[in-house]
Design a protein around this motif. Structure first.
Motif, PDB file in Angstrom:
ATOM      1  N   ILE A  31       5.056  14.058  -2.717  1.00 43.94           N
ATOM      2  CA  ILE A  31       5.416  15.279  -3.451  1.00 43.94           C
ATOM      3  C   ILE A  31       4.449  15.434  -4.619  1.00 43.94           C
ATOM      4  O   ILE A  31       4.436  14.627  -5.542  1.00 43.94           O
ATOM      5  CB  ILE A  31       6.864  15.241  -3.972  1.00 43.94           C
ATOM      6  N   PHE A  32       3.619  16.475  -4.558  1.00 52.81           N
ATOM      7  CA  PHE A  32       2.628  16.707  -5.601  1.00 52.81           C
ATOM      8  C   PHE A  32       3.337  16.807  -6.962  1.00 52.81           C
ATOM      9  O   PHE A  32       4.365  17.481  -7.061  1.00 52.81           O
ATOM     10  CB  PHE A  32       1.852  18.002  -5.321  1.00 52.81           C
ATOM     11  N   PRO A  33       2.850  16.210  -8.031  1.00 52.11           N
ATOM     12  CA  PRO A  33       1.564  15.516  -8.182  1.00 52.11           C
ATOM     13  C   PRO A  33       1.616  14.008  -7.921  1.00 52.11           C
ATOM     14  O   PRO A  33       0.740  13.282  -8.367  1.00 52.11           O
ATOM     15  CB  PRO A  33       1.230  15.790  -9.649  1.00 52.11           C
ATOM     16  N   TYR A  34       2.626  13.568  -7.182  1.00 48.81           N
ATOM     17  CA  TYR A  34       2.737  12.129  -6.933  1.00 48.81           C
ATOM     18  C   TYR A  34       2.331  11.797  -5.513  1.00 48.81           C
ATOM     19  O   TYR A  34       2.453  12.615  -4.612  1.00 48.81           O
ATOM     20  CB  TYR A  34       4.174  11.662  -7.180  1.00 48.81           C
ATOM     21  N   THR A  35       1.895  10.557  -5.335  1.00 51.89           N
ATOM     22  CA  THR A  35       1.690  10.049  -3.982  1.00 51.89           C
ATOM     23  C   THR A  35       2.088   8.589  -3.970  1.00 51.89           C
ATOM     24  O   THR A  35       1.863   7.874  -4.945  1.00 51.89           O
ATOM     25  CB  THR A  35       0.235  10.227  -3.509  1.00 51.89           C
ATOM     26  N   ALA A  36       2.719   8.196  -2.890  1.00 52.54           N
ATOM     27  CA  ALA A  36       3.105   6.791  -2.759  1.00 52.54           C
ATOM     28  C   ALA A  36       2.010   5.989  -2.056  1.00 52.54           C
ATOM     29  O   ALA A  36       2.116   4.782  -1.907  1.00 52.54           O
ATOM     30  CB  ALA A  36       4.413   6.687  -1.985  1.00 52.54           C
ATOM     31  N   TRP A  37       0.937   6.704  -1.641  1.00 53.10           N
ATOM     32  CA  TRP A  37      -0.093   6.046  -0.816  1.00 53.10           C
ATOM     33  C   TRP A  37      -1.213   5.479  -1.669  1.00 53.10           C
ATOM     34  O   TRP A  37      -1.813   6.195  -2.465  1.00 53.10           O
ATOM     35  CB  TRP A  37      -0.659   7.035   0.202  1.00 53.10           C
ATOM     36  N   PRO A  91      -0.608  17.256   0.287  1.00 53.31           N
ATOM     37  CA  PRO A  91       0.749  16.806  -0.033  1.00 53.31           C
ATOM     38  C   PRO A  91       1.767  17.952   0.002  1.00 53.31           C
ATOM     39  O   PRO A  91       1.390  19.116   0.104  1.00 53.31           O
ATOM     40  CB  PRO A  91       0.612  16.272  -1.458  1.00 53.31           C
ATOM     41  N   LEU A  92       3.006  17.583  -0.121  1.00 45.38           N
ATOM     42  CA  LEU A  92       4.073  18.577  -0.273  1.00 45.38           C
ATOM     43  C   LEU A  92       3.916  19.209  -1.652  1.00 45.38           C
ATOM     44  O   LEU A  92       3.817  18.508  -2.657  1.00 45.38           O
ATOM     45  CB  LEU A  92       5.426  17.877  -0.144  1.00 45.38           C
ATOM     46  N   ASP A  93       3.898  20.520  -1.702  1.00 43.57           N
ATOM     47  CA  ASP A  93       3.523  21.241  -2.917  1.00 43.57           C
ATOM     48  C   ASP A  93       4.573  22.334  -3.128  1.00 43.57           C
ATOM     49  O   ASP A  93       4.566  23.331  -2.425  1.00 43.57           O
ATOM     50  CB  ASP A  93       2.134  21.855  -2.662  1.00 43.57           C
ATOM     51  N   LEU A  94       5.445  22.140  -4.087  1.00 41.47           N
ATOM     52  CA  LEU A  94       6.629  23.009  -4.145  1.00 41.47           C
ATOM     53  C   LEU A  94       6.544  24.049  -5.265  1.00 41.47           C
ATOM     54  O   LEU A  94       5.461  24.401  -5.699  1.00 41.47           O
ATOM     55  CB  LEU A  94       7.888  22.145  -4.239  1.00 41.47           C
ATOM     56  N   THR A  95       7.693  24.496  -5.712  1.00 39.06           N
ATOM     57  CA  THR A  95       7.754  25.603  -6.671  1.00 39.06           C
ATOM     58  C   THR A  95       7.017  25.322  -7.973  1.00 39.06           C
ATOM     59  O   THR A  95       6.604  26.243  -8.665  1.00 39.06           O
ATOM     60  CB  THR A  95       9.217  25.933  -7.009  1.00 39.06           C
ATOM     61  N   ASP A  96       6.849  24.031  -8.307  1.00 38.87           N
ATOM     62  CA  ASP A  96       6.265  23.714  -9.610  1.00 38.87           C
ATOM     63  C   ASP A  96       4.738  23.711  -9.623  1.00 38.87           C
ATOM     64  O   ASP A  96       4.121  23.785 -10.684  1.00 38.87           O
ATOM     65  CB  ASP A  96       6.803  22.377 -10.141  1.00 38.87           C
ATOM     66  N   LEU A 132       0.814  -1.220   0.000  1.00 37.42           N
ATOM     67  CA  LEU A 132       0.000   0.000   0.000  1.00 37.42           C
ATOM     68  C   LEU A 132       0.844   1.264   0.000  1.00 37.42           C
ATOM     69  O   LEU A 132       0.338   2.364  -0.164  1.00 37.42           O
ATOM     70  CB  LEU A 132      -0.966  -0.029   1.184  1.00 37.42           C
ATOM     71  N   LEU A 133       2.136   1.090   0.206  1.00 34.29           N
ATOM     72  CA  LEU A 133       3.068   2.204   0.018  1.00 34.29           C
ATOM     73  C   LEU A 133       3.936   1.810  -1.174  1.00 34.29           C
ATOM     74  O   LEU A 133       4.753   0.901  -1.087  1.00 34.29           O
ATOM     75  CB  LEU A 133       3.936   2.404   1.263  1.00 34.29           C
ATOM     76  N   THR A 134       3.717   2.490  -2.289  1.00 29.20           N
ATOM     77  CA  THR A 134       4.395   2.053  -3.518  1.00 29.20           C
ATOM     78  C   THR A 134       5.876   2.446  -3.500  1.00 29.20           C
ATOM     79  O   THR A 134       6.292   3.301  -2.729  1.00 29.20           O
ATOM     80  CB  THR A 134       3.773   2.730  -4.753  1.00 29.20           C
ATOM     81  N   GLY A 135       6.623   1.852  -4.381  1.00 29.46           N
ATOM     82  CA  GLY A 135       7.997   2.263  -4.584  1.00 29.46           C
ATOM     83  C   GLY A 135       8.023   3.581  -5.329  1.00 29.46           C
ATOM     84  O   GLY A 135       6.984   4.097  -5.749  1.00 29.46           O
ATOM     85  N   GLY A 136       9.210   4.142  -5.498  1.00 35.43           N
ATOM     86  CA  GLY A 136       9.326   5.389  -6.250  1.00 35.43           C
ATOM     87  C   GLY A 136       9.226   6.620  -5.371  1.00 35.43           C
ATOM     88  O   GLY A 136       9.371   7.735  -5.845  1.00 35.43           O
ATOM     89  N   HIS A 137       8.953   6.431  -4.092  1.00 39.60           N
ATOM     90  CA  HIS A 137       8.946   7.584  -3.189  1.00 39.60           C
ATOM     91  C   HIS A 137      10.386   8.072  -3.015  1.00 39.60           C
ATOM     92  O   HIS A 137      11.334   7.441  -3.475  1.00 39.60           O
ATOM     93  CB  HIS A 137       8.304   7.226  -1.851  1.00 39.60           C
TER      94      HIS A 137
END
Lengths: 314, 391
Positions: A57-63, B212-217, A14-19
């Motif tokens: 980190i937007f736009p990604y989520t590992a959840w 989520p963490l939302d940065l400069t982009d 449920l926590l994907t790789g790539g984080h």
């Protein structure tokens, strides 16, 4: 509640790789192991900190489960709100989907977000009796902001705000015993574990989720960046933290202490500390007394723990 | 719609309005003068008059945090606070708006510390004026109740999805018994409607990551999208007010105009002080002085266009501020109003009054109107003035 490795490995990740966790981080491993046991029907809240930052980190989520982050010091309060909303919506038949089975609420934070800035919020949520599990991943300093000392940093450790120099030798205080503070809340379940002890960890997560009411898990998280060790040995350090009695595996179920692993012969703290750059300065001539204090403190704490186990035995 | 005429304090009236929305969750921490509102609501819960789950937290920071968690889970949620409590929430006040959570909050206006003071001024609300909430102000218990009913419809509108703050003056409104008309429970709930979420943490088939963490982009684009929302708010407030007016006979605008038609001199004010001004304006009208009142009901989003239009062509304007901006050019209402009037040749002066609950009396209004007359006659007076302080 027997935990079986073969079964666990068949559960969905449920926590994907790539984080974005650092190489050798044991924190992502902690979260993965927790989520393998908790399963899809879980709402996760994260305090600001390493694990929140690296997984969303937007736009990604590992959840792959629902996840909420609001701020640094309020994870317990935020999740307590979600948990209350769940009960309120369920009572009125207003849930978005009919559900069978258990809904889990897990809040996690690092030692900064838990021992320090989030302690009030955590204490409040535990006292109110929400059906939630709070997990502290304790890497013994504010790693996300650059390795500043926290109240979980052990005596003598080098941090960027309590560095070793010509007249100071790292942190000058012992660490706070948060696990016992949580025990003092008289909640149904409190435990300590590490990511190396996968079976112990999975069993404790399952127990924590199963109790009716709040539970707290304190999980030691060796950090290669903050502790200064080779990225390959994080799990080994988790193992040795237990063997030295620095981080005993124990649980407190309804007030009854149980030590889950008692080393036949505890290994000296020096062996564990020598592998970590944060303690390097302590091995310089003149710092013998600090090393001795560290060992004495760990031994005293262990003796107290043995007594607590004896005192509370039924 | 037939409505019951009741005598209630402002706190009680707002507690009724919140009960009528049948909220799922309320988070609460005590602070004077908000306390009585939550006492009343807790009574409703204890008597089974509402099924709301209360989260009785250990601080206002946690009150707002729990409200965020609850609203993100898809529950109709409210809280209430005053003064220092709002200041403690401040960080999460921004989070609530940024996560687009339509939480309702009663902000029972009270001075900020220090020194500590429990009485009314607007420094609490003004400290959060840029946080992204909709700020409604109330003149009396009736308006506090009406705002607290309409707040849900405004904030929860799918084109808005913003938290709403119902401001009413500490003690002056919160603790004073007042006559007001209340909708029957079912009629109020029918007006407010069943809660619909825009997203929820509670659907395991559709997991969401919130905050989520939302940065400069991306951060700036998210803020741009949030900023665009406030353009839509006035139209929605307008339509909700009209619908409310059709139901109750009480229709509100962003600003209330009193004796404004031919007014040459205008007082601009927020909250309960409007009542005091109206009284004195009546006296001056009898003497033939053409003075009127523009009471701002919605401070955020600031009704720039309406204020500019209503004040255009007047001979003098006095803006009353129940908070100060230390080191700024006058109080916040003054700065906003004068900025809205940019380009107009109307002289505008500022009067800071009532800090820490200092009584706002008829003489102070007289002083303001006397000044307005002097300004209209061409006299240049001090730009920023303090009312009702001992010399």
């Amino acid at each position: 509640m027997a935990v079986n490795l073969k079964q666990l490995t068949q559960h969905e990740e449920l926590l994907t790789g790539g984080h974005r966790a650092c190489a050798g981080c044991t924190g992502s491993n902690i979260l993965r192991q927790i989520m393998l046991t908790a399963g899809q029907n879980t709402v996760v809240g994260g305090a600001t900190g390493c694990m929140e930052v690296v997984t969303t980190i937007f736009p990604y989520t590992a959840w792959r489960t629902s996840f909420i982050h609001s701020a640094f010091e309020n994870c317990a309060a935020t999740v307590s709100g979600a948990e209350t909303a769940y009960r309120a919506l369920k009572k009125r038949g207003d849930l978005p989907r009919e559900e069978t089975g258990r809904k889990n609420f897990i809040a996690f934070g690092g030692d900064g977000g838990t021992y320090d800035i989030g302690l009030q919020s955590l204490s409040g949520a535990m006292e109110r009796g929400h059906n939630m599990v709070y997990v502290c991943y304790d890497n013994e300093a504010y790693m996300n902001t650059g390795i500043q000392r926290s109240s979980a940093t052990p005596l003598g450790a080098f941090t960027s705000t309590a560095p070793a120099g010509k007249v100071k030798q790292g942190k000058e205080q012992n660490r706070k015993d948060l696990t016992k503070i949580m025990v003092a809340h008289n909640i149904p379940y409190v435990a300590q574990t590490t990511p190396f002890h996968w079976k112990d960890l999975a069993t404790k997560v399952e127990k924590a989720l199963a109790v009716d009411g709040p539970a707290f898990l304190n999980i030691l998280m060796p950090c290669p960046v903050g502790w200064h060790f080779d990225t390959a040995i994080g799990m080994q350090l988790a193992k040795e933290a237990v063997e030295s009695n620095f981080w005993p595996l124990f649980e407190v179920e309804n007030g009854v202490y149980k030590i889950n692993q008692k080393p036949k012969e505890r290994s000296p703290m020096e062996n564990w500390m020598k592998q970590q750059g944060r303690f390097k300065h302590l091995f310089r001539p003149g710092n013998e007394a600090i090393l001795e204090n560290i060992q004495t403190y760990v031994d005293e704490q262990w003796e107290k723990l043995l007594k607590l186990e004896e005192m509370t035995a039924k | 719609m037939e409505q019951k005429l009741v005598a209630l304090s402002g706190n009680e009236a707002v507690a009724y309005a919140f009960k009528q929305a049948r909220p799922h969750v309320a988070s609460a921490f005590p602070i004077t003068p908000q306390t009585e509102m939550m006492h009343k609501f807790a009574e409703f819960v204890a008597n089974g008059e509402t099924e709301t789950e209360m989260i009785l937290v250990e601080s206002e920071h946690s009150a707002m945090s729990a409200a965020v968690g609850s609203a993100a889970a898809g529950a109709r949620t409210f809280t209430a606070t005053s003064s220092a409590g709002f200041a403690l929430m401040w960080e999460i006040v921004y989070v609530a708006a940024s996560l687009r959570l339509p939480i309702c909050m009663a902000l029972v206006n009270r001075a900020l510390s220090g020194n500590i003071n429990i009485h009314c001024d607007h420094s609490d609300s003004m400290g959060g004026r840029d946080a992204g909430w909709i700020h409604l102000f109330s003149e009396n218990a009736q308006e506090s109740y009406d705002n607290a009913v309409m707040a849900w419809r405004i904030g929860e509108h799918m084109d808005v999805r913003l938290p709403v703050m119902v401001n009413y003056d500490g003690f002056i409104i919160s603790h004073t018994a007042d006559a007001l008309h209340m909708l029957p429970d079912d009629a109020a709930y029918d007006f407010i409607g069943k809660y619909k979420h825009a997203y929820t943490l509670l659907d395991p088939e559709n997991p969401v990551t919130v905050g989520p963490l939302d940065l400069t982009d991306y951060y700036f684009e998210h803020k741009a999208s949030q900023l665009a929302t406030y353009e839509r708010v006035p139209g929605i407030v307008q339509s909700v007010s009209e619908e409310f007016g059709a139901l109750t006979g009480r229709t509100y605008q962003f600003c209330e105009e009193y004796a404004m038609d031919d007014a040459e001199l205008v007082i601009v004010v927020l909250g309960s002080s409007a009542g005091t001004c109206k009284d004195v304006i009546d006296e001056y009208r009898e003497k033939g002085v053409k003075v009127g009142l523009l009471k701002i009901r919605m401070f955020r989003p600031f009704p720039v266009q309406m204020i500019a239009e209503k004040l255009a062509g007047r001979k003098a304007v006095a803006v009353l501020d129940r908070s100060a901006s230390f080191g700024g050019q006058g109080g916040p209402v003054f700065m906003e109003t004068r900025s809205a009037m940019y380009g107009q040749q109307v002289p505008v002066n500022n009067y800071i009054y009532g800090l820490g609950g200092r009584d706002f009396d008829l003489h102070q209004v007289e002083e303001v109107i006397d000044d307005l007359q002097k300004v209209a006659a061409g006299e240049e007076l001090q730009l920023i003035n303090l009312l009702g302080i001992r010399s």
